[in-house]
Motif scaffolding. Structure first.
Motif, short mmCIF file in Angstrom:
data_model
loop_
_atom_site.label_atom_id
_atom_site.label_comp_id
_atom_site.label_asym_id
_atom_site.label_seq_id
_atom_site.Cartn_x
_atom_site.Cartn_y
_atom_site.Cartn_z
N ARG A 40 0.90 -0.81 0.16
CA ARG A 40 0.17 0.05 0.30
C ARG A 40 1.40 0.96 -0.26
N VAL A 41 2.09 1.26 0.55
CA VAL A 41 2.80 2.59 0.96
C VAL A 41 3.38 3.06 -0.53
N VAL A 42 4.40 1.92 -0.87
CA VAL A 42 4.51 1.61 -2.22
C VAL A 42 3.79 2.65 -3.66
N ALA A 43 2.58 2.02 -3.09
CA ALA A 43 1.60 1.93 -4.77
C ALA A 43 1.09 3.30 -4.43
N ARG A 44 1.23 3.72 -3.22
CA ARG A 44 0.63 5.40 -2.75
C ARG A 44 2.38 6.23 -2.97
N GLN A 46 4.29 5.36 -6.10
CA GLN A 46 4.04 4.93 -7.25
C GLN A 46 2.40 5.60 -7.58
N HIS A 47 1.94 5.93 -6.77
CA HIS A 47 0.59 6.76 -7.48
C HIS A 47 -0.55 5.40 -7.91
N ARG A 48 -0.25 4.05 -7.60
CA ARG A 48 -1.31 3.23 -8.00
C ARG A 48 -2.34 2.94 -6.57
N ILE A 49 -2.67 2.41 -6.56
CA ILE A 49 -3.89 1.91 -5.58
C ILE A 49 -3.39 0.72 -4.82
N GLY A 50 -2.82 -0.48 -5.45
CA GLY A 50 -2.72 -1.28 -4.08
C GLY A 50 -3.16 -2.31 -4.15
N PRO A 51 -3.26 -3.61 -3.33
CA PRO A 51 -4.34 -4.29 -2.85
C PRO A 51 -5.73 -3.50 -2.42
N ASN A 52 -6.99 -3.82 -2.99
CA ASN A 52 -7.51 -3.51 -2.75
C ASN A 52 -9.33 -4.33 -2.92
N VAL A 53 -8.67 -5.50 -3.30
CA VAL A 53 -9.40 -6.12 -3.00
C VAL A 53 -10.22 -7.26 -2.33
#
Length: 430
Positions: A40-44, A46-53
């Motif tokens: 989640r942190v790396v996704a944020r 890099q302006h990505r969503i990350g795991p959310n399903v």
């Protein structure tokens, strides 16, 4: 509230079993959370969503990945030494769990009617016990790389052994100053010695050196050279799959938690309330509240691991090893001499505790500033532009040789001729 060594070893067997089970469950759940948090942190970043399903906010993504790994096909290469190949992940993961046995989570509490410290056990040399058990994990990585029968795995295992051993030296030297200042190697007594001032403030150079060394010790970015995909495919675990790979993965994240918990214990006051909240709230360091302070500090260090991974590129291997042997270790030795001098001066009555702390912090700031200055890349002097090869008529220029690469008495740079034809009509030899 301090805990002395006499409080350990007196628990009934079922209390010991409950505390052992709690340590195991906490580490497994903390690993699942850290994997999700890192994504989640790396996704944020890099302006990505990350795991959310899977689950709320994707919290069950790590569990889903673990189940997927468990059901993957388990392969063993033909050239592998099968016994060592299977035992290597176990040798890595078992010490990762054992090292948490001497980490204090809090003071003495009442657990199911029994008075017991929130710590599985303690000993007069608890920190040395952690270092010794953690070093056993190196054998698993080396054996895993060697037993795979793969050149890439072998190189990754050798890299890892050299890297972890060299940075364990710097880490151990950083802890010597803590032992001298606290007067003990027991984790519970070191926490008690930080009731007034955290060692992270009193021993700033030791704190910085340990923080750098713990990243190198755990093979995390930017020091993840044993797993450098660009050169070694996946490093020492290239040939591993299914649950055996999952054990290596589990050990890496538990080791992150271990070095973070040790940093919290030795430098940030352990389970003591941060920012000296206990001065305005009398119950901040009583009961189960210290567990919250402890894990808050641990997660702070784990966030630093994640932040470094999302921010810095991988270092070159020779630069990384040179920094450990030529920078961290000499500075650690010099800092130990300074701390020992202050302790001897205090014992001789040269100054009281308050003056000693002031001058020690001042000396620590100077050493820390020098250490941090070594992390700033040197600015190269402006170099004269290299002469450009002028091609002969009908030829093409070639790239310049590297600086210092010219051979004494070498001939003029080569050029490709274009006036020689090949057997194919109209095609020139380039």
């Amino acid at each position: 509230m301090s805990t002395n060594l006499g409080a350990f070893g007196n628990d009934v067997w079922w209390i010991i079993g409950i505390k052992t089970l709690l340590v195991f469950v906490i580490l497994v759940l903390l690993t699942l959370f850290n994997i999700w948090w890192e994504r989640r942190v790396v996704a944020r970043m890099q302006h990505r969503i990350g795991p959310n399903v899977h689950g709320p906010f994707g919290l069950l993504q790590s569990l889903a990945d673990g189940v997927k790994l468990a059901f993957k096909e388990d392969l063993i290469p033909k050239a592998a030494d099968k016994v060592v190949f299977v035992l290597a992940p176990v040798i890595v993961v078992v010490p990762a769990f054992v090292t948490f046995s001497v980490i204090p989570f809090g003071p003495e509490v009442t657990l199911f009617g029994e008075r017991t410290p929130l710590q599985l056990t303690d000993m007069p040399v608890a920190v040395l016990f952690v270092m010794a058990i953690a070093s056993i994990g190196i054998y698993g990585i080396v054996l895993g790389g060697w037993s795979s029968g793969s050149t890439y795995s072998l190189l990754g295992g050798l890299r890892s052994s050299a890297q972890m051993i060299s940075y364990e030296v710097a880490m151990g030297l950083a802890l010597v100053a803590v032992f001298m200042y606290a007067g003990s190697m027991s984790t519970s007594e070191i926490v008690a010695a930080q009731d007034d001032l955290w060692f992270g403030a009193a021993l700033i150079p030791s704190f910085i050196i340990y923080t750098i060394a713990m990243v190198g010790e755990t093979n995390r970015a930017p020091f993840d050279l044993p797993e450098a995909e660009g050169e070694l495919v996946g490093g020492f675990h290239t040939e591993y799959s299914s649950l055996k790979f999952a054990l290596f993965f589990l050990a890496e994240y538990i080791n992150m938690a271990t070095v973070s918990a040790l940093a919290t214990t030795l430098f940030l006051g352990g389970w003591h309330a941060p920012f000296w909240i206990d001065e305005v709230w009398a119950g901040a360091n009583e009961g189960y509240w210290p567990v919250l302070w402890f894990f808050g500090k641990v997660l702070f260090f784990i966030f630093m691991f994640i932040w470094l991974r999302g921010s810095l590129p991988r270092l070159r291997y020779d630069q990384f090893m040179a920094f450990g042997w030529k920078r961290l270790i000499p500075i650690s030795l010099g800092w130990i001499v300074i701390v020992a001098t202050f302790r001897v001066a205090r014992n001789e009555g040269a100054f009281d505790g308050g003056n000693q702390t002031f001058w020690l912090v001042t000396a620590g700031l100077v050493v820390a500033a020098f250490l941090l200055s070594l992390l700033i890349p040197e600015k190269k002097a402006d170099e004269a532009p290299a002469a450009v090869n002028v091609p002969r008529p009908g030829g093409y220029p070639v790239p310049q040789m590297p600086a210092g690469g010219a051979v004494r008495g070498a001939a003029a740079p080569l050029v490709f001729r274009t006036d020689v034809h090949t057997s194919d009509a109209g095609v020139r030899n380039g």
